[in-house]
Design a protein around this motif. Structure first.
Motif, PDB file in Angstrom:
ATOM      1  N   ILE A   6       0.838  -0.987  -0.182  1.00 55.75           N
ATOM      2  CA  ILE A   6      -0.093   0.043   0.120  1.00 55.75           C
ATOM      3  C   ILE A   6       0.827   1.134   0.085  1.00 55.75           C
ATOM      4  O   ILE A   6       1.872   1.366   0.773  1.00 55.75           O
ATOM      5  N   VAL A   7       0.594   2.178  -0.875  1.00 57.27           N
ATOM      6  CA  VAL A   7       1.253   3.448  -0.701  1.00 57.27           C
ATOM      7  C   VAL A   7       0.315   4.634  -0.699  1.00 57.27           C
ATOM      8  O   VAL A   7      -0.610   4.799  -1.150  1.00 57.27           O
ATOM      9  N   ARG A   8       0.681   5.462   0.596  1.00 61.71           N
ATOM     10  CA  ARG A   8      -0.119   6.373   0.785  1.00 61.71           C
ATOM     11  C   ARG A   8       0.578   7.863   0.572  1.00 61.71           C
ATOM     12  O   ARG A   8       1.712   7.883   0.963  1.00 61.71           O
ATOM     13  N   THR A   9       0.035   8.756   0.070  1.00 56.74           N
ATOM     14  CA  THR A   9       0.778  10.210   0.066  1.00 56.74           C
ATOM     15  C   THR A   9       0.674  10.866   1.293  1.00 56.74           C
ATOM     16  O   THR A   9       1.489  11.563   1.394  1.00 56.74           O
ATOM     17  N   ARG A  10      -0.336  10.589   2.210  1.00 55.46           N
ATOM     18  CA  ARG A  10      -0.369  10.911   3.564  1.00 55.46           C
ATOM     19  C   ARG A  10      -0.575   9.948   4.398  1.00 55.46           C
ATOM     20  O   ARG A  10      -1.389   8.985   4.381  1.00 55.46           O
ATOM     21  N   PRO A  11       0.312   9.826   5.215  1.00 59.54           N
ATOM     22  CA  PRO A  11       1.317  10.713   5.939  1.00 59.54           C
ATOM     23  C   PRO A  11       2.729  10.103   4.996  1.00 59.54           C
ATOM     24  O   PRO A  11       3.765  10.085   5.885  1.00 59.54           O
ATOM     25  N   ASN A  12       2.729  10.081   3.934  1.00 63.59           N
ATOM     26  CA  ASN A  12       3.991   9.791   3.060  1.00 63.59           C
ATOM     27  C   ASN A  12       4.647   8.359   3.483  1.00 63.59           C
ATOM     28  O   ASN A  12       5.803   8.449   3.887  1.00 63.59           O
ATOM     29  N   MET A  13       3.892   7.301   3.199  1.00 65.21           N
ATOM     30  CA  MET A  13       4.289   6.069   3.852  1.00 65.21           C
ATOM     31  C   MET A  13       4.059   4.996   2.909  1.00 65.21           C
ATOM     32  O   MET A  13       3.092   4.969   2.202  1.00 65.21           O
ATOM     33  N   ASN A  14       4.895   4.142   2.993  1.00 63.85           N
ATOM     34  CA  ASN A  14       4.507   2.580   2.311  1.00 63.85           C
ATOM     35  C   ASN A  14       4.299   1.637   3.300  1.00 63.85           C
ATOM     36  O   ASN A  14       4.949   1.805   4.422  1.00 63.85           O
ATOM     37  N   ALA A  15       3.542   0.856   3.044  1.00 64.93           N
ATOM     38  CA  ALA A  15       2.954  -0.225   4.146  1.00 64.93           C
ATOM     39  C   ALA A  15       3.182  -1.755   3.061  1.00 64.93           C
ATOM     40  O   ALA A  15       2.574  -1.618   1.901  1.00 64.93           O
ATOM     41  N   ARG A  16       3.566  -2.712   3.998  1.00 67.58           N
ATOM     42  CA  ARG A  16       3.268  -4.173   3.370  1.00 67.58           C
ATOM     43  C   ARG A  16       2.633  -4.878   4.465  1.00 67.58           C
ATOM     44  O   ARG A  16       2.904  -4.869   5.515  1.00 67.58           O
ATOM     45  N   ILE A  17       1.792  -5.693   4.045  1.00 68.22           N
ATOM     46  CA  ILE A  17       1.042  -6.438   5.022  1.00 68.22           C
ATOM     47  C   ILE A  17       1.177  -7.964   4.648  1.00 68.22           C
ATOM     48  O   ILE A  17       0.735  -8.163   3.278  1.00 68.22           O
ATOM     49  N   TRP A  18       1.474  -8.866   5.429  1.00 64.74           N
ATOM     50  CA  TRP A  18       1.394 -10.087   5.074  1.00 64.74           C
ATOM     51  C   TRP A  18       0.292 -10.823   5.789  1.00 64.74           C
ATOM     52  O   TRP A  18       0.367 -10.670   7.106  1.00 64.74           O
ATOM     53  N   TRP A  19      -0.526 -11.663   5.323  1.00 61.59           N
ATOM     54  CA  TRP A  19      -1.656 -11.926   5.869  1.00 61.59           C
ATOM     55  C   TRP A  19      -1.623 -13.634   5.812  1.00 61.59           C
ATOM     56  O   TRP A  19      -1.384 -14.379   4.937  1.00 61.59           O
ATOM     57  N   ALA A  52      -0.054 -12.657  10.870  1.00 60.12           N
ATOM     58  CA  ALA A  52       0.140 -11.638  10.105  1.00 60.12           C
ATOM     59  C   ALA A  52       1.522 -10.893  10.350  1.00 60.12           C
ATOM     60  O   ALA A  52       2.069 -10.832  11.557  1.00 60.12           O
ATOM     61  N   ALA A  53       1.790  -9.939   9.521  1.00 62.87           N
ATOM     62  CA  ALA A  53       2.900  -8.927   9.729  1.00 62.87           C
ATOM     63  C   ALA A  53       2.688  -7.602   8.884  1.00 62.87           C
ATOM     64  O   ALA A  53       1.835  -7.606   7.964  1.00 62.87           O
ATOM     65  N   VAL A  54       3.215  -6.583   9.667  1.00 63.00           N
ATOM     66  CA  VAL A  54       2.820  -5.297   9.010  1.00 63.00           C
ATOM     67  C   VAL A  54       4.574  -4.670   9.107  1.00 63.00           C
ATOM     68  O   VAL A  54       4.866  -4.480  10.164  1.00 63.00           O
ATOM     69  N   ALA A  55       4.604  -3.892   7.873  1.00 63.42           N
ATOM     70  CA  ALA A  55       5.910  -3.179   7.930  1.00 63.42           C
ATOM     71  C   ALA A  55       5.421  -1.939   7.282  1.00 63.42           C
ATOM     72  O   ALA A  55       4.685  -1.481   6.460  1.00 63.42           O
TER      73      ALA A  55
END
Length: 175
Positions: A6-19, A52-55
């Motif tokens: 997931i890429v979000r422009t606010r708050p300028n963050m990338n996220a990766r989710i392992w489900w 699950a894991a989240v980065a």
């Protein structure tokens, strides 16, 4: 193993989710050494068994990074148990990403507790069960406890989902 970016422009963050999985190369080897934080479970709050894991990788200003993952096992004990890997576990270099280390430094443990459980006067609902963290990584220089509050809150949100992740759920997902 489903992995979502997931890429979000606010708050300028990338996220990766392992489900319902996390890659074994990120798994910590703790020799069964954990610190437990115990809280009363909230009536009516349930989570299904999952892994699950989240980065979260903040990309503006000073880069900050945090990764947490674990396994939730429901119980009927009426207690929520958060099992944190004992320190020092921040000495292993994460070969997949320069400048990042595997592990959860001890000073980040209370931040993880705040992210999962909330804080005095603002406690979050938690189910009866055990959440054991098996995955953790941080930026060598710029990680901070506040990053791990956010990562733990995101992991908590993922674990609380009652069904599989899909595009609609990811669009609404808050970090």
């Amino acid at each position: 193993m489903p992995v979502y970016d997931i890429v979000r422009t606010r708050p300028n963050m990338n996220a990766r989710i392992w489900w319902n999985e996390f890659p074994s190369e990120y798994e910590l080897h703790t020799d069964g050494q954990f610190t437990e934080v115990v809280a009363d479970a909230s009536e009516g709050c349930t989570w299904g068994a999952c892994r699950a894991a989240v980065a979260l990788d903040y990309i503006s200003g000073m880069p900050r990074f945090g990764l947490l993952g674990g396994r939730f096992t429901p119980t009927t004990s009426g207690q929520f148990v958060l099992r944190l890997p004992q320190s020092p576990l921040d000495v292993q270099w994460w070969e997949a990403a320069p400048g990042r280390k595997l592990g959860l430094p001890g000073e980040y443990g209370p931040a993880v507790g705040t992210g999962v459980l909330g804080r005095e006067g603002e406690w979050l609902d938690v189910p009866s069960g055990v959440l054991t963290l098996h995955v953790a990584a941080h930026d060598e220089v710029y990680s901070a406890p506040v990053v791990f509050v956010r990562v733990a809150r995101a992991l908590r949100s993922v674990m609380s989902l009652s069904s599989e992740l899909d595009a609609e759920t990811l669009d609404r997902f808050q970090f």
